[in-house]
Design a protein around this motif. Structure first.
Motif, PDB file in Angstrom:
ATOM      1  N   PRO A 135       0.711  -1.303  -0.182  1.00 21.65           N
ATOM      2  CA  PRO A 135       0.068   0.068   0.168  1.00 21.65           C
ATOM      3  C   PRO A 135       0.854   1.238   0.061  1.00 21.65           C
ATOM      4  N   LEU A 136       2.023   1.453   0.813  1.00 19.95           N
ATOM      5  CA  LEU A 136       2.889   2.673   0.806  1.00 19.95           C
ATOM      6  C   LEU A 136       3.089   2.849  -0.462  1.00 19.95           C
ATOM      7  N   ALA A 137       3.994   1.924  -0.993  1.00 19.19           N
ATOM      8  CA  ALA A 137       4.532   1.916  -2.471  1.00 19.19           C
ATOM      9  C   ALA A 137       3.528   2.286  -3.597  1.00 19.19           C
ATOM     10  N   LYS A 138       2.234   1.955  -3.130  1.00 23.00           N
ATOM     11  CA  LYS A 138       1.153   2.518  -4.172  1.00 23.00           C
ATOM     12  C   LYS A 138       0.850   3.878  -4.044  1.00 23.00           C
ATOM     13  N   ILE A 139       0.739   4.182  -2.874  1.00 23.27           N
ATOM     14  CA  ILE A 139       0.548   5.710  -2.612  1.00 23.27           C
ATOM     15  C   ILE A 139       1.763   6.457  -3.037  1.00 23.27           C
ATOM     16  N   ILE A 140       2.934   6.307  -2.765  1.00 29.03           N
ATOM     17  CA  ILE A 140       3.851   6.956  -3.569  1.00 29.03           C
ATOM     18  C   ILE A 140       4.027   6.949  -5.135  1.00 29.03           C
ATOM     19  N   TYR A 141       3.694   5.758  -5.506  1.00 31.11           N
ATOM     20  CA  TYR A 141       3.710   6.136  -7.096  1.00 31.11           C
ATOM     21  C   TYR A 141       2.672   6.915  -7.554  1.00 31.11           C
ATOM     22  N   VAL A 142       1.446   6.949  -6.867  1.00 28.30           N
ATOM     23  CA  VAL A 142       0.138   7.780  -7.297  1.00 28.30           C
ATOM     24  C   VAL A 142       0.609   9.229  -6.742  1.00 28.30           C
ATOM     25  N   ALA A 143       1.182   9.585  -5.599  1.00 26.73           N
ATOM     26  CA  ALA A 143       1.496  10.661  -5.266  1.00 26.73           C
ATOM     27  C   ALA A 143       2.345  11.793  -6.031  1.00 26.73           C
ATOM     28  N   ASP A 144       3.447  10.883  -6.596  1.00 20.39           N
ATOM     29  CA  ASP A 144       4.477  11.556  -7.545  1.00 20.39           C
ATOM     30  C   ASP A 144       3.680  12.050  -8.882  1.00 20.39           C
ATOM     31  N   LYS A 145       2.593  11.336  -9.122  1.00 21.18           N
ATOM     32  CA  LYS A 145       2.172  11.613 -10.567  1.00 21.18           C
ATOM     33  C   LYS A 145       0.773  12.589 -10.546  1.00 21.18           C
ATOM     34  N   VAL A 146       0.308  12.881  -9.026  1.00 18.68           N
ATOM     35  CA  VAL A 146      -0.850  13.538  -8.995  1.00 18.68           C
ATOM     36  C   VAL A 146      -0.838  14.828  -8.099  1.00 18.68           C
ATOM     37  N   HIS A 152      -2.221  18.566 -15.155  1.00 20.38           N
ATOM     38  CA  HIS A 152      -3.429  18.059 -15.410  1.00 20.38           C
ATOM     39  C   HIS A 152      -4.197  18.200 -14.193  1.00 20.38           C
ATOM     40  N   VAL A 153      -3.383  18.538 -13.042  1.00 18.47           N
ATOM     41  CA  VAL A 153      -4.089  18.162 -11.665  1.00 18.47           C
ATOM     42  C   VAL A 153      -4.951  19.343 -11.200  1.00 18.47           C
ATOM     43  N   THR A 154      -6.433  19.098 -10.891  1.00 17.25           N
ATOM     44  CA  THR A 154      -7.067  20.259 -10.471  1.00 17.25           C
ATOM     45  C   THR A 154      -7.635  19.639  -9.358  1.00 17.25           C
ATOM     46  N   GLU A 155      -8.422  20.718  -8.521  1.00 17.54           N
ATOM     47  CA  GLU A 155      -8.953  20.258  -7.091  1.00 17.54           C
ATOM     48  C   GLU A 155     -10.100  19.528  -7.292  1.00 17.54           C
ATOM     49  N   HIS A 160     -12.436  13.862  -7.032  1.00 17.80           N
ATOM     50  CA  HIS A 160     -13.012  12.442  -7.836  1.00 17.80           C
ATOM     51  C   HIS A 160     -12.044  11.373  -7.418  1.00 17.80           C
ATOM     52  N   LEU A 161     -10.595  11.608  -7.617  1.00 21.92           N
ATOM     53  CA  LEU A 161      -9.879  10.511  -7.555  1.00 21.92           C
ATOM     54  C   LEU A 161      -9.612   9.802  -6.030  1.00 21.92           C
ATOM     55  N   PHE A 162      -9.650  10.862  -4.973  1.00 18.19           N
ATOM     56  CA  PHE A 162      -9.505  10.539  -3.704  1.00 18.19           C
ATOM     57  C   PHE A 162     -10.957   9.963  -3.054  1.00 18.19           C
ATOM     58  N   VAL A 170      -4.823   3.905  -7.955  1.00 17.66           N
ATOM     59  CA  VAL A 170      -3.649   3.539  -8.820  1.00 17.66           C
ATOM     60  C   VAL A 170      -3.873   3.152 -10.114  1.00 17.66           C
ATOM     61  N   TYR A 171      -5.063   2.234 -10.350  1.00 15.98           N
ATOM     62  CA  TYR A 171      -5.235   1.949 -11.636  1.00 15.98           C
ATOM     63  C   TYR A 171      -5.696   2.979 -12.826  1.00 15.98           C
ATOM     64  N   SER A 172      -6.474   4.010 -12.031  1.00 10.82           N
ATOM     65  CA  SER A 172      -6.830   5.191 -12.787  1.00 10.82           C
ATOM     66  C   SER A 172      -5.462   5.843 -13.302  1.00 10.82           C
ATOM     67  N   VAL A 173      -4.564   6.149 -12.379  1.00 13.51           N
ATOM     68  CA  VAL A 173      -3.362   7.084 -12.528  1.00 13.51           C
ATOM     69  C   VAL A 173      -2.521   6.238 -13.581  1.00 13.51           C
ATOM     70  N   LEU A 174      -2.207   4.992 -13.452  1.00 17.43           N
ATOM     71  CA  LEU A 174      -1.445   4.232 -14.230  1.00 17.43           C
ATOM     72  C   LEU A 174      -2.043   4.404 -15.595  1.00 17.43           C
ATOM     73  N   SER A 175      -3.185   3.921 -15.618  1.00 21.10           N
ATOM     74  CA  SER A 175      -3.822   4.070 -17.135  1.00 21.10           C
ATOM     75  C   SER A 175      -3.671   5.258 -17.787  1.00 21.10           C
ATOM     76  N   GLU A 176      -3.706   6.526 -17.066  1.00 23.28           N
ATOM     77  CA  GLU A 176      -3.403   7.847 -17.692  1.00 23.28           C
ATOM     78  C   GLU A 176      -1.849   7.977 -18.114  1.00 23.28           C
ATOM     79  N   ASN A 177      -1.074   7.205 -17.199  1.00 22.10           N
ATOM     80  CA  ASN A 177       0.410   7.376 -17.675  1.00 22.10           C
ATOM     81  C   ASN A 177       0.613   6.496 -18.659  1.00 22.10           C
TER      82      ASN A 177
END
Length: 206
Positions: A135-146, A152-155, A160-162, A170-177
């Motif tokens: 879980p922590l690794a997933k969080i850092i993967y996401v945080a780095d990109k959002v 592209h990141v807005t409030e 919506h993401l959170f 993670v799946y949403s962010v990874l798909s975008e990436n």
């Protein structure tokens, strides 16, 4: 979780002191824009950790140090990464800057005495992800990109993401990436594709 009882470093240094040492090192090791990104990533990781019941200080520590080796010369990256015992892929050989996460995990362990395996994993795998990361690794993967400095990141985007589960985020962010990399004609690491397929299968079976 009682942060006071967490042993982040081999000598049981208080986590706030470890964070400050890593922060100061990172501030001196990368350019100002990269440092600002690291602070925003740490803050975003902290917020995600709060949402999903993970110690926030561990998230902040991984976030503030994840890019500490980003501005390191290629030859130094290639030398330092040998300390983690994992092979260097063809893609990493061609573009050694992709090794910066693995090298940061090595530095955190060797120079800062960090023994928390979740933190080290989060830092090491934040570039490509991995099929079996925690879980922590997933969080850092996401945080780095959002983190909010991203174009592209807005409030509304973050709201919506959170609202999703961690794996859905993670799946949403990874798909975008992956879409971004394909549009730019950039190579996608095999590890990232394995990560994507593992998440897809996991979500389908829920």
């Amino acid at each position: 979780m009682d942060v006071a009882k967490l042993q982040i470093t081999a000598n049981a240094e208080p986590v706030d002191e470890t964070i400050e040492r890593v922060r100061i090192y990172t501030m001196g090791a990368v350019n100002p824009a990269r440092y600002a990104h690291s602070v925003r990533t740490a803050q975003t990781a902290q917020k995600l950790c709060s949402l999903f019941g993970i110690d926030e200080k561990r998230g902040y520590l991984a976030g503030i140090g994840h890019d500490m080796c980003k501005d390191m010369p290629d030859q130094l990256l290639l030398s330092l990464v040998t300390h983690d015992g994992r092979p260097v892929s063809e893609l990493e050989q061609k573009k050694p800057s992709l090794l910066h996460g693995r090298c940061a995990a090595v530095k955190m362990r060797e120079d800062f005495g960090i023994v928390d395996t979740d933190i080290l994993e989060a830092v090491a795998y934040h570039t490509f992800g991995g099929a079996s990361i925690g879980p922590l690794a997933k969080i850092i993967y996401v945080a780095d990109k959002v983190e909010p400095g991203r174009e592209h990141v807005t409030e509304a985007y973050l709201k919506h993401l959170f609202a999703l589960s961690l794996d859905e985020i993670v799946y949403s962010v990874l798909s975008e990436n992956l879409d971004y990399l394909k549009k730019k004609g950039k190579a996608v690491a095999p590890e990232t594709l394995v990560f994507y397929e593992a998440l897809k299968k996991q979500l389908k079976n829920k």
